[in-house]
Scaffold this active site. Structure first.
Site, PDB file in Angstrom:
ATOM      1  N   THR A 211       0.848  -1.199   0.000  1.00  0.00           N
ATOM      2  CA  THR A 211       0.000   0.000   0.000  1.00  0.00           C
ATOM      3  C   THR A 211       0.879   1.243   0.000  1.00  0.00           C
ATOM      4  OG1 THR A 211      -1.947   1.003   1.044  1.00  0.00           O
ATOM      5  CG2 THR A 211      -0.270   0.165   2.533  1.00  0.00           C
ATOM      6  N   ASN A 212       0.295   2.403   0.277  1.00  0.00           N
ATOM      7  CA  ASN A 212       1.048   3.653   0.354  1.00  0.00           C
ATOM      8  C   ASN A 212       0.445   4.497   1.469  1.00  0.00           C
ATOM      9  OD1 ASN A 212      -1.092   5.475  -0.763  1.00  0.00           O
ATOM     10  ND2 ASN A 212      -0.865   4.100  -2.498  1.00  0.00           N
ATOM     11  N   PRO A 213       1.121   5.581   1.889  1.00  0.00           N
ATOM     12  CA  PRO A 213       0.650   6.302   3.093  1.00  0.00           C
ATOM     13  C   PRO A 213      -0.497   7.293   2.868  1.00  0.00           C
ATOM     14  CG  PRO A 213       2.963   6.817   2.565  1.00  0.00           C
ATOM     15  CD  PRO A 213       2.396   6.121   1.396  1.00  0.00           C
TER      16      PRO A 213
END
Ligand code: CTP
Length: 405
Positions: A211-213
């Site tokens: 995922t990513n932030p």
């Protein structure tokens, strides 16, 4: 926390219903949004909860009397009516609604309503028999015709033990209605806007994902701002901690594949797409149905590209409007312009991931807007809801240009 109601004055009228205890939370949330609150309580309200509670929470004297013994301002009902940008009566009993509908002004609250020219909102709470009473219903109808607003009560368990309509509206809906009354416009009235927000999750096995932030805050701010401007908004969101307005249609997704499927389906019914989601560009080539155990000596991950949703939609957008985002760490403007043309966007919002106050998870952002003619507008660092306003101002202009063309 966004201070969307900063410098706004709200007169909060509390009347005699057991739901009065819930108003502490309403007051707190309005204050968190920056609003200044003056509480007015009727005599009946004080049987349920004391003025001291609201005095402590609001840090202001609570007004309870039309004729106080220690009078400070001669015509306080008039000065308070002028001070208030909005009057919220919460909870509102059948009695206060009946009095106002009949033009009776015999206590401070009913008198200040009579003197006010600002929006007045009622959040009724009462037993289900009273909600169905024809006198109450005709009073509501009369007031609605005169421009007074109602935050309809909900079905559920009531103080009498019965289950039915009459419960005070959900607090989120109350706050949302106050925001609409104070900040709403019809700048994008009935425009159907599709917004995507948040990250995607690309699963490797049942318990792990890439995922990513992204926090989703930018996309949610756009969706809410569009709703305040009267648009019909659908928000497709990856996993976030955020909540949104109840009148925004929320569709939750996890993976880039789901996002692509849902966005393409929904796009058929929308006029504007704002693609703020941080879509994963790659997903694992293989998804293991079972948890991968740590005895596995080495784990080599093979990834494949996900569909570029914005590009697929941009290529067939016709005369509809497509807004993209770009996150660049080098040659930012040049890359953003390439993306704008490659994905056939009408506008691209270039994110600056570095620098104080901008980047993932912040409440503020610094972006650059670039249109199809490559006009570049650098925005200063500002709250995300203010960035959303700039983006939607541009969307409104683009819509106008399409109508004229
Ligand atoms: N986007 C998309 N589908 C993807 C990847 C991105 O629709 N699979 C959208 C994003 O929502 C954003 C825009 O494309 O509106 C640009 O995203 P960005 O991550 O900046 O660029 P990429 O196209 O992914 O290209 P690169 O990672 O090479 O910069």
């Amino acid at each position: 926390m966004e201070k969307r109601l900063e410098k706004r004055h709200i007169l909060l009228g509390i009347t005699g219903s057991i739901a009065a205890y819930k108003v502490c939370e309403v007051l707190r949330l309005l204050q968190h949004q920056g609003a200044e609150i003056q509480v007015v309580m009727t005599e009946s309200a004080q049987h349920f909860i004391t003025p001291l509670t609201f005095e402590t929470l609001s840090d202001h004297e609570v007004i309870t009397d039309l004729f106080p013994s220690h009078r400070t301002v001669k015509t306080r009902h008039v000065s308070m009516a002028e001070w208030a940008d909005c009057i919220l009566i919460c909870p509102a009993t059948a009695n206060i609604i009946g009095k106002i509908a009949s033009g009776i002004a015999d206590d401070f609250l009913s008198t200040v309503v009579m003197a006010s020219r600002s929006p007045v909102l009622f959040a009724p709470a009462m037993d289900y028999q009273m909600v169905r009473n024809s006198i109450y219903l005709s009073n509501c109808e009369k007031l609605e015709k005169l421009g007074y607003r109602f935050i309809s009560p909900e079905e559920g368990e009531l103080a009498s033990g019965a289950v039915g309509p009459g419960r005070l509206a959900d607090i989120r809906r109350i706050i949302e209605s106050v925001k609409k009354a104070l900040l709403g416009s019809d700048n994008l009235k009935q425009v159907r806007i599709l917004v995507t927000a948040g990250p995607t999750q690309e699963f490797l096995d049942p318990v792990r994902y890439l995922t990513n932030p992204s926090s989703g805050k930018m996309g949610y701010a756009i969706a809410e701002e569009a709703s305040l401007r009267g648009a019909d908004v659908t928000l497709i969101s990856g996993p976030t901690d955020l909540q949104t307005f109840q009148n925004i249609r929320l569709i939750e997704i996890k993976t880039a594949e789901e996002l692509a499927r849902v966005t393409k389906k929904e796009w058929k019914d929308h006029q504007v797409l704002i693609m703020a989601a941080a879509v994963a560009d790659f997903r694992p080539l293989k998804l293991s149905r079972k948890k991968i155990k740590k005895e596995t000596a080495e784990w080599v991950l093979q990834l494949e590209q996900t569909e570029d949703i914005l590009k697929s939609i941009g290529e067939k957008k016709g005369d509809r409007i497509v807004v993209g985002f770009a996150l660049e760490t080098e040659n930012a403007e040049r890359h953003a312009i390439q993306k704008l043309h490659n994905k056939k966007c009408d506008l691209i919002c270039l994110n600056n991931p570095d620098g104080p106050g901008s980047g993932f998870g912040q409440d503020t952002n610094r972006i650059t807007l670039i249109d199809a003619k490559e006009n570049v507008e650098h925005l200063l660092l500002m709250e995300k809801w203010q960035v959303a306003q700039h983006i939607l101002d541009r969307v409104a202009l683009l819509l106008k240009e399409k109508v004229i063309a």
